[in-house]
Design a protein around this motif. Structure first.
Motif, short mmCIF file in Angstrom:
data_model
loop_
_atom_site.label_atom_id
_atom_site.label_comp_id
_atom_site.label_asym_id
_atom_site.label_seq_id
_atom_site.Cartn_x
_atom_site.Cartn_y
_atom_site.Cartn_z
N PRO A 283 0.83 -1.21 0.00
CA PRO A 283 0.00 0.00 0.00
C PRO A 283 0.87 1.26 0.00
N ALA A 284 0.32 2.35 -0.54
CA ALA A 284 1.04 3.63 -0.50
C ALA A 284 0.74 4.36 0.80
N LYS A 285 -0.40 4.04 1.41
CA LYS A 285 -0.67 4.70 2.70
C LYS A 285 -0.50 3.67 3.81
N PRO B 98 9.27 8.91 1.33
CA PRO B 98 8.31 9.92 0.86
C PRO B 98 7.33 9.40 -0.19
N ALA B 99 7.60 8.23 -0.77
CA ALA B 99 6.63 7.68 -1.73
C ALA B 99 5.45 7.05 -1.00
N LYS B 100 5.54 7.00 0.32
CA LYS B 100 4.43 6.45 1.10
C LYS B 100 3.85 7.56 1.98
N HIS B 101 2.67 7.27 2.55
CA HIS B 101 1.99 8.30 3.33
C HIS B 101 1.58 7.77 4.70
N PRO C 1 0.57 14.07 6.69
CA PRO C 1 1.23 15.08 5.85
C PRO C 1 2.53 15.63 6.45
N PRO D 67 9.29 12.12 -5.33
CA PRO D 67 8.81 12.12 -3.94
C PRO D 67 9.69 12.96 -3.00
N ASN E 63 -4.61 7.90 -5.99
CA ASN E 63 -3.29 7.76 -6.65
C ASN E 63 -3.34 6.83 -7.87
N LEU F 15 -0.15 12.25 -4.62
CA LEU F 15 -0.03 11.99 -3.18
C LEU F 15 0.82 13.09 -2.53
N LYS F 16 1.94 13.41 -3.16
CA LYS F 16 2.84 14.43 -2.61
C LYS F 16 2.23 15.82 -2.73
N GLU G 70 -0.41 16.29 -0.17
CA GLU G 70 0.20 16.48 1.15
C GLU G 70 0.61 17.95 1.32
N ALA H 49 -2.50 19.81 1.99
CA ALA H 49 -3.05 19.48 3.32
C ALA H 49 -2.31 20.27 4.40
N ARG H 50 -1.00 20.46 4.21
CA ARG H 50 -0.24 21.28 5.17
C ARG H 50 -0.61 22.74 5.04
N ILE I 139 -7.07 9.70 1.29
CA ILE I 139 -6.33 9.08 0.19
C ILE I 139 -7.02 7.79 -0.20
N ASP J 265 -6.21 4.74 -2.04
CA ASP J 265 -4.99 4.07 -2.51
C ASP J 265 -5.38 2.92 -3.44
N PRO K 208 -3.79 0.31 -5.68
CA PRO K 208 -2.54 -0.32 -6.10
C PRO K 208 -2.52 -0.60 -7.61
N TYR L 101 -9.12 -4.46 -0.61
CA TYR L 101 -8.52 -3.23 -0.04
C TYR L 101 -9.23 -1.98 -0.57
#
Lengths: 370, 401
Positions: A122-124, A290-293, A296, A325, B112, B119-120, B123, B126-127, B135, B137, B139, B152
């Protein structure tokens, strides 16, 4: 120290190292991400080996990947296409970034090696469903491995493997902790060789050597040094010269948030849990890529805490060109650090080539300034 | 598309679409006064639950395209670079991060399935806005849609709804969702039909028109407005076919486009190909909003969108993408393939060279690759692209003799 020398020697010729491993009837599975489930690969009786670019000229990979793809991905594809990785029996691609995702496709379509698996983690990493999915994906990968070796991977196999990797990881952590406590006790180039060696050398050999090194370092007194304490952050650093240049400029590396450093080895896998759940747990809680979450601000909080814990005077960002990333995180990480009064330096690196003269001037200026 | 007197008959629905989009943006700009919440969402994200909850969706990517088309991309990209964002990053993200200007979000929805970049990017937002981020996700399905991925993503659809209920402090209306789902499905079917009309020779519209008419299927999917509009557009296309009206006046060559448009050069490219009597009849980009429709069950919408949103064009293996390209080459009967190697979009562009090889192996059509960027004109070399298009068209002309 002769044990450290063994690591340096192992890095000199990866094919020779691979041949030696294969002499013991071990098949080699390559990977290029710190989320590759090494414990599973090892438990299946394979040798998990992290792949690095040999930094050869890009010729064949030009037909597959454009110039705005990072030098690591292009470099490793070049190595594969030109036959330099023919010692591989297979490869595993955990889902990492957009570039490695497509490398996985190109690699699979080439079909050069016997075993191939995508382990699409998973990415998150902050939800229960992601945790369940992570275990499901690892279970699937275990089945793929079992099909390849034609036997079951038992919990006992996995537990033995987890113990081995925990031993390697905890000793690497100890070396880093000793370096932070007694800065200069180990040279940066040695630190580099030990970590990289641990990723590619025979795991049993690594597990034997590391405790000896720790033992020796524990007995060594801290050298007299006025070097400034530096923490590195970024994707990979596959250049011992960068470590040396920082030291010559008056810095001492006391910690890192690198894929080829603490991000890879920090955090242990629980040994008494269900093995796959334990492996998943480690990934969920580990220092995050950084490619995962996870949140923030997770990486910002982590780098500040890492810098503080190691009393860093400065943080050096080693960012691989075209690594999205990391490039997205840079402005906010810098802001987080500077809010804490920690100075930063950004170095954009190309895995294929380094201009050391220019780097040296930049490090000198930075270290003088902090 | 050009000013010359030999120009084709304009598409009447264009004005209608501009009006709809203006109303949509006005609604979004005044959302707060009208006690409506705003969600920013990625272009490939499931917007239908937002529509069902009466939340106004805003698409920063759509905004990026508008910025590119109005040639503001360079300045805004430079501004982002001055904030510390590398010039190698996605130009949609760079322009969005630097400009602001969109109605402030109450929440961020990031799927994504199109890239890891979103995703980045989300983020960052969001900040900046300090609002909740959801998110989804999805795959990547390199070779297959596995049962574990299905489980999932389906679980996350429920999490998405819980997230919306929490933020809006309202119960999710499943009956309305069913209606919205049907409308979303219907509008996608209509959009596919509109795109399919270009299989006719000569083509009643071009990919450049599709890039424009795409806006509604992205932003207003799930509404009666989109269904009504695409019905009108489809009727107009069918009428054009009946009346023998083509977009390129003397269509002799038919081309397929790959990757996002080069927004700041649309008109020039359109004229350039038109001057060669070539029509870009189809593209891999605009069909992404209906390409996964075969996985959607309009009567069981929520259950089926997990698969539909996961198996979109960009979230599959390069070999599967190549198969879709080959299908399009056949369906639209094209005699050339133009690929935009887009520095801003790595998951779309890496693998293109393998797709090019496969197309060359399996068909006999020439392939051209143009190096550019969708929004940042600094990565576009006018003379080089022009020379390459001219040379490419020469080859096509020789072959068709």
């Amino acid at each position: 120290m002769k044990e450290i020398k063994i690591f340096h020697n192992a890095l000199k010729d990866v094919s020779a190292l691979a041949s030696k491993i294969k002499e013991n009837q071990k098949k080699i599975i390559g990977y290029l991400c710190s989320y590759a489930p090494e414990e599973l690969i090892y438990a299946a009786g394979f040798h998990p080996m992290r792949l690095f670019s040999s930094k050869s000229d890009i010729i064949l990979a030009e037909n597959h990947l454009q110039t705005y793809c990072c030098s690591l991905v292009r470099g490793i594809l070049e190595d594969s296409l030109s036959g330099r990785l023919d010692f591989l029996d297979g490869t595993v691609f955990p889902h990492t970034c957009d570039s490695i995702q497509r490398l996985s496709d190109i690699w699979r379509m080439q079909g050069r090696y016997e075993f191939f698996a995508d382990v699409i983690l998973p990415a998150k990493l902050n939800t229960q469903s992601a945790r369940t999915y992570m275990v499901d994906v690892l279970t699937r990968f275990k089945k793929d491995l079992e099909a390849a070796i034609n036997r079951e991977i038992t919990d006992a196999d996995l537990q033995k493997s987890i113990k081995k990797f925990n031993l390697i990881r905890s000793n690497l952590s100890k070396i880093y902790a000793l370096q932070s406590k007694k800065p200069g006790i180990i040279k940066g180039a040695d630190l580099y060789a030990i970590v990289k060696g641990s990723m590619i050398m025979d795991k049993d050999e690594v597990a034997n050597l590391l405790p000896v090194i720790v033992n020796n370092l524990e007995k060594t007194d801290a050298p007299e040094t006025k070097g400034k304490r530096i923490v590195l952050t970024g994707s990979i650093c596959d250049s011992p010269d960068i470590y040396s240049v920082i030291e010559t400029a008056g810095g001492i590396i006391v910690g890192d948030d690198l894929c080829t450093g603490q991000r890879w080895f920090e955090g242990l896998t629980l040994e008494d849990d269900a093995p796959l759940v334990a492996i998943a747990e480690r990934y969920m809680g580990r220092m995050i890529c950084p490619a995962k979450h996870s949140s923030p601000t997770a990486r910002g909080e982590n780098i500040v805490s890492l810098a503080r814990k190691n009393k860093a005077a400065g943080v050096v960002f080693l960012l691989l060109k075209f690594c999205d990333p990391h490039a997205f995180d840079y402005p906010y990480l810098k802001e987080f650090l500077e809010k804490e009064g920690i100075k930063t330096l950004l170095i954009e690196i190309d895995d294929q080539q380094q201009n050391l003269g220019q780097l040296s001037t930049r490090f000198e200026t930075f270290i003088h300034y902090i | 598309m050009s000013d010359k007197s030999s120009d084709p008959k304009k598409i009447n629905c264009a004005k209608k679409m501009r009006d709809i989009m203006t109303t949509y943006y006005l609604d979004a700009m005044t959302a707060e006064q009208n006690n409506k919440q705003v969600a920013w969402i990625t272009s490939g994200g499931p917007v239908e639950p937002l529509v069902a909850m009466d939340i106004i969706p805003i698409y920063p990517e759509n905004h990026g395209a508008m910025i590119g088309a109005s040639k503001m991309g360079e300045d805004l990209c430079i501004k982002a670079e001055n904030m510390g964002y590398s010039s190698d990053l996605c130009s949609y993200a760079r322009t969005d991060i630097s400009i602001g200007g969109l109605p402030k979000p109450d929440m961020l929805i990031c799927c994504n399935n199109i890239c890891g970049t979103v995703l980045k990017w989300y983020e960052v937002q969001a900040r900046y806005y300090n609002v909740p981020l959801f998110i989804l996700d999805t795959p990547i399905c390199h070779t297959r849609y596995s049962p574990e991925v299905a489980k999932y993503v389906r679980a996350q659809i429920d999490e998405y709804i819980i997230f919306l209920e929490k933020i809006t402090k309202r119960k999710f209306d499943y009956d309305k969702m069913a209606q919205v789902g049907k409308l979303a499905y219907e509008s996608q079917v209509l959009w596919q039909k509109v795109l399919n009309t270009t299989a006719h020779k000569p083509s009643p519209m071009s990919a450049f028109d599709a890039f424009f008419f795409l806006a509604l299927i992205v932003t207003l999917r799930g509404t009666q407005i989109a269904v009504g509009f695409y019905k009108d557009l489809l009727a107009e296309m069918r009428q054009r076919i009946k009346d023998g009206i083509s977009m390129v006046p003397n269509e002799k060559h038919r081309l397929l486009w790959d990757n996002l448009p080069i927004w700041y050069r649309l008109k020039w490219l359109s004229n350039k190909f038109s001057d060669h009597n070539a029509c870009l009849v189809a593209d891999t980009y605009t069909s992404a909003w209906c390409g996964a429709i075969k996985y959607t069950d309009k009567n069981n919408f929520l259950d089926s969108i997990a698969e539909a949103y996961t198996r979109i064009y960009l979230n599959i293996g390069v070999d599967q993408m190549a198969n879709q390209v080959l299908d399009m080459i056949k369906f639209y009967d094209v005699n050339g393939f133009v690929m935009h190697s887009n520095r801003s979009c790595k998951p779309y562009s890496f693998g293109q060279m393998d797709i090019m090889r496969i197309v060359r192996e399996k068909t006999d059509i020439p392939v051209l690759m143009i190096e550019a960027d969708m929004v940042d004109p600094r990565n576009f070399s006018h003379s080089q692209v022009e020379t390459r298009i001219d040379a490419f068209m020469e080859i096509i002309k020789q072959r068709s003799r």
